[in-house]
Design a protein around this motif. Structure first.
Motif, PDB file in Angstrom:
ATOM      1  N   LYS A   1      50.748 -56.767  76.129  1.00  0.00           N
ATOM      2  CA  LYS A   1      51.269 -55.892  75.315  1.00  0.00           C
ATOM      3  C   LYS A   1      51.758 -54.344  75.928  1.00  0.00           C
ATOM      4  O   LYS A   1      50.907 -53.816  76.515  1.00  0.00           O
ATOM      5  CB  LYS A   1      50.212 -55.539  74.170  1.00  0.00           C
TER       6      LYS A   1
ATOM      7  N   THR B   1      60.380 -53.898  75.310  1.00  0.00           N
ATOM      8  CA  THR B   1      58.830 -53.672  75.454  1.00  0.00           C
ATOM      9  C   THR B   1      58.068 -54.870  74.712  1.00  0.00           C
ATOM     10  O   THR B   1      58.576 -55.007  73.526  1.00  0.00           O
ATOM     11  CB  THR B   1      58.574 -52.636  74.624  1.00  0.00           C
TER      12      THR B   1
ATOM     13  N   ASP C   1      57.345 -61.504  71.008  1.00  0.00           N
ATOM     14  CA  ASP C   1      57.956 -60.485  70.066  1.00  0.00           C
ATOM     15  C   ASP C   1      58.276 -59.360  70.823  1.00  0.00           C
ATOM     16  O   ASP C   1      57.588 -58.532  71.274  1.00  0.00           O
ATOM     17  CB  ASP C   1      57.161 -60.204  68.748  1.00  0.00           C
ATOM     18  N   ILE C   2      59.745 -58.897  71.086  1.00  0.00           N
ATOM     19  CA  ILE C   2      60.023 -57.716  71.816  1.00  0.00           C
ATOM     20  C   ILE C   2      60.841 -56.596  70.997  1.00  0.00           C
ATOM     21  O   ILE C   2      61.469 -56.854  70.260  1.00  0.00           O
ATOM     22  CB  ILE C   2      60.826 -58.168  73.107  1.00  0.00           C
ATOM     23  N   ASP C   3      60.532 -55.283  71.374  1.00  0.00           N
ATOM     24  CA  ASP C   3      61.171 -54.271  70.965  1.00  0.00           C
ATOM     25  C   ASP C   3      61.931 -53.516  71.936  1.00  0.00           C
ATOM     26  O   ASP C   3      61.360 -52.903  72.900  1.00  0.00           O
ATOM     27  CB  ASP C   3      59.930 -53.263  70.263  1.00  0.00           C
TER      28      ASP C   3
ATOM     29  N   VAL D   1      55.671 -56.560  72.238  1.00  0.00           N
ATOM     30  CA  VAL D   1      54.770 -56.171  71.270  1.00  0.00           C
ATOM     31  C   VAL D   1      53.838 -57.354  70.893  1.00  0.00           C
ATOM     32  O   VAL D   1      52.816 -56.974  70.597  1.00  0.00           O
ATOM     33  CB  VAL D   1      55.896 -56.063  69.865  1.00  0.00           C
ATOM     34  N   ASN D   2      54.276 -58.209  71.013  1.00  0.00           N
ATOM     35  CA  ASN D   2      53.388 -59.417  70.826  1.00  0.00           C
ATOM     36  C   ASN D   2      53.619 -60.691  71.691  1.00  0.00           C
ATOM     37  O   ASN D   2      54.846 -60.991  71.423  1.00  0.00           O
ATOM     38  CB  ASN D   2      53.228 -59.928  69.374  1.00  0.00           C
TER      39      ASN D   2
ATOM     40  N   THR E   1      59.445 -56.970  79.367  1.00  0.00           N
ATOM     41  CA  THR E   1      59.723 -58.448  79.599  1.00  0.00           C
ATOM     42  C   THR E   1      59.535 -59.233  80.769  1.00  0.00           C
ATOM     43  O   THR E   1      58.762 -60.299  80.855  1.00  0.00           O
ATOM     44  CB  THR E   1      60.903 -58.937  78.726  1.00  0.00           C
TER      45      THR E   1
ATOM     46  N   ALA F   1      64.688 -53.038  65.798  1.00  0.00           N
ATOM     47  CA  ALA F   1      64.210 -54.355  65.289  1.00  0.00           C
ATOM     48  C   ALA F   1      63.470 -55.120  66.459  1.00  0.00           C
ATOM     49  O   ALA F   1      63.841 -55.024  67.533  1.00  0.00           O
ATOM     50  CB  ALA F   1      65.686 -55.131  64.671  1.00  0.00           C
ATOM     51  N   ILE F   2      62.507 -55.714  65.766  1.00  0.00           N
ATOM     52  CA  ILE F   2      61.873 -56.504  66.785  1.00  0.00           C
ATOM     53  C   ILE F   2      62.711 -58.044  66.844  1.00  0.00           C
ATOM     54  O   ILE F   2      62.959 -58.552  65.965  1.00  0.00           O
ATOM     55  CB  ILE F   2      60.532 -57.184  66.108  1.00  0.00           C
ATOM     56  N   THR F   3      62.802 -58.502  68.067  1.00  0.00           N
ATOM     57  CA  THR F   3      63.626 -59.805  68.523  1.00  0.00           C
ATOM     58  C   THR F   3      62.464 -60.723  68.914  1.00  0.00           C
ATOM     59  O   THR F   3      61.659 -60.475  69.583  1.00  0.00           O
ATOM     60  CB  THR F   3      64.465 -59.442  69.763  1.00  0.00           C
ATOM     61  N   ARG F   4      62.571 -61.906  68.487  1.00  0.00           N
ATOM     62  CA  ARG F   4      61.605 -62.824  68.723  1.00  0.00           C
ATOM     63  C   ARG F   4      62.169 -63.866  69.922  1.00  0.00           C
ATOM     64  O   ARG F   4      63.162 -64.544  69.528  1.00  0.00           O
ATOM     65  CB  ARG F   4      61.077 -63.770  67.838  1.00  0.00           C
TER      66      ARG F   4
END
Lengths: 364, 123
Positions: A341, A29, A24-26, A31-32, A345, A2-5
């Motif tokens: 990207k 990593t 936004d991290i996966d 993501v955005n 983090t 899941a993507i965590t914001r």
């Protein structure tokens, strides 16, 4: 996964000024990464439309409070161009010297804070701030103020360099040269620093041009574009220096470009001090400014510590009709999402450090 | 170089193939009778600059996006929308970039008047 914001900021120790990041991290990593800016937006472009020409330099200086002299100079030069005023010969040399000293001071602040960001807690920071103060002392001698100089006048400067400035500047620069070597030794032999910088936040040459980044960030990606060399102003074409570029495009390359630039600036100032002619450097006191009709639109580029600044001015009598500032931090920050990207983090801060952002400059 | 907004994308594309691949800045000037939108492009190897000038009617203020040609246009176009109220067609703009207020009007237009209190930004 899941993507965590996660929210970073609005105030974070590793930012100069106020910026908020929404990442936004996966896993670990990115993501955005969305930068939210505007906390230091003061509407300077609108403000200068309501003030007479020479009331504005103090506002200009507060845009980039790490390198105020460069904005002061760029604005006054734009007004000079609109008026069709020639800058006095000696004033051009003095301005070049002051701008290069300002570049060293600005890069030193960047180096200290960036080393903080990547875990070299406060050792380099303290050294840099101590050494930056020596440069600020020279600028204070020249202008009378330590941080906000308001030193430029139409056609020259508010005051000439004080007697004995040459010797004191040379002494400080010789010391700085030795110190920069020490910083490099300290950082580049440090495995943690290398690990955090090398191969992190890679931006290749084509991407850098596509994203429109500027200054050391652009040169760190292998594009050797420097306004001082490619579109020289003042006496840069008479001085001996090389624009510095590296091809790797990572954080370490951007770091290295700035370190090399400091050495080049030292060389430049020493060269300028020895070649500088005598004479008069004082500017005029101007009460009424009437731009000539054929110069109503003025475009002017300057290489600032953070990159290329472009002033676009539509001139009216007494007040600018419109002043548009292309600030280097704004466009370098716009590239942050693309660079970050796929990074981890913790690398966000290494990348932000390597972009050398000043939020006052980005928000205007 | 003056151009029409309908031809803007085409002109930008052809300039890009001629080596003008670096977008320096997008900005606008409000001359009250019309709005001037300026695109500063640069040919880096040749050291040449080109300015594209598009004149538009303030009542019907829109320009096509150049995001397809230059990624750097992103934030400049958002700034254009925010500061001059010029709509940029062909792209999305989810939120304001610089300003954190709920008023109406474009601050850098000459007829702008202040009409709203500051509010904090939402998530």
């Amino acid at each position: 996964m899941a993507i965590t914001r996660i929210n970073i900021g609005p105030v974070h120790p590793s930012t100069h000024g106020v910026i908020r990041l929404v990442a936004d991290i996966d896993g670990d990593t990115v993501v955005n990464l969305e930068p939210h800016i505007g906390f230091l937006h003061r509407g300077v472009e609108k403000l200068v439309e309501t003030r007479m020409y020479m009331q504005s330099p103090p506002y200009m200086e507060k845009l980039d409070y790490v390198a105020p002299m460069s904005y002061d100079e760029a604005y006054v030069a734009a007004v000079e161009k609109a008026m069709g005023v020639e800058v006095k010969e000696r004033a051009m040399w003095v301005r070049t010297i002051l701008l290069e000293l300002q570049r060293i001071a600005s890069h030193l602040l960047w180096l200290g804070t960036m080393a903080n960001d990547v875990g070299q807690f406060f050792t380099v920071f303290m050294w840099c701030f101590k050494d930056r103060d020596l440069i600020l002392r020279l600028l204070e001698e020249a202008s009378g103020a330590r941080m906000f100089y308001v030193n430029m006048r139409i056609g020259g400067l508010i005051r000439d360099l004080p007697p004995g400035f040459d010797d004191r500047a040379r002494e400080t620069l010789n010391y700085m040269e030795k110190r920069i070597g020490e910083y490099e030794d300290f950082l580049e032999k440090n495995p943690i620093f290398i690990e955090r910088m090398r191969g992190v936040g890679v931006m290749n040459r084509d991407k850098a041009i596509e994203l429109g980044v500027t200054g050391p960030v652009l040169r760190g990606s292998g594009v050797s574009y420097d306004v001082r060399k490619d579109n020289p102003y003042y006496v840069y074409d008479k001085l001996n220096f090389e624009p510095q570029a590296r091809s790797e495009g990572d954080c370490f390359a951007r770091y290295k470009v700035r370190m090399l630039e400091m050495r080049e600036s030292i060389k430049l100032v020493k060269d300028a001090l020895s070649k500088m002619p005598g004479g008069d450097a004082l500017g005029m006191q101007v009460r009424l400014i009437l731009p000539s009709a054929k110069n109503r639109e003025v475009t002017l580029s300057r290489e600032m510590p953070r990159g290329e600044c472009m002033m676009y001015m539509v001139a009216d009598p007494q007040k600018p009709y419109r002043l548009s500032i292309r600030s280097p931090s704004f466009i370098n920050l716009a590239a942050l999402n693309e660079i970050a990207k796929g990074c981890r983090t913790a690398d966000i801060f290494a990348i932000m450090g390597s972009l050398d952002l000043v939020m006052g400059d980005a928000d205007r | 170089m003056k151009t029409e907004r309908n031809e803007l994308v085409q002109v930008a594309k052809s300039l890009k193939t001629q080596g003008y691949s670096y977008l320096v800045k997008i900005t606008a000037v409000d001359y009250e009778k019309y709005l001037d939108v300026l695109y500063f492009l640069r040919n880096m190897p040749a050291g040449k600059d080109e300015v594209l000038e598009v004149q538009i009617d303030p009542a019907d203020a829109w320009v096509p996006t150049l995001m397809g040609e230059f990624e750097a246009a992103d934030w400049y176009e958002r700034e254009l929308f925010e500061m001059f109220g010029i709509e940029v067609k062909g792209r999305s703009m989810e939120r304001l970039l610089l300003e954190k207020w709920n008023g109406t009007g474009a601050p850098l237009r000459k007829n702008f008047t202040w009409n709203a209190p500051y509010e904090t930004e939402g998530s």
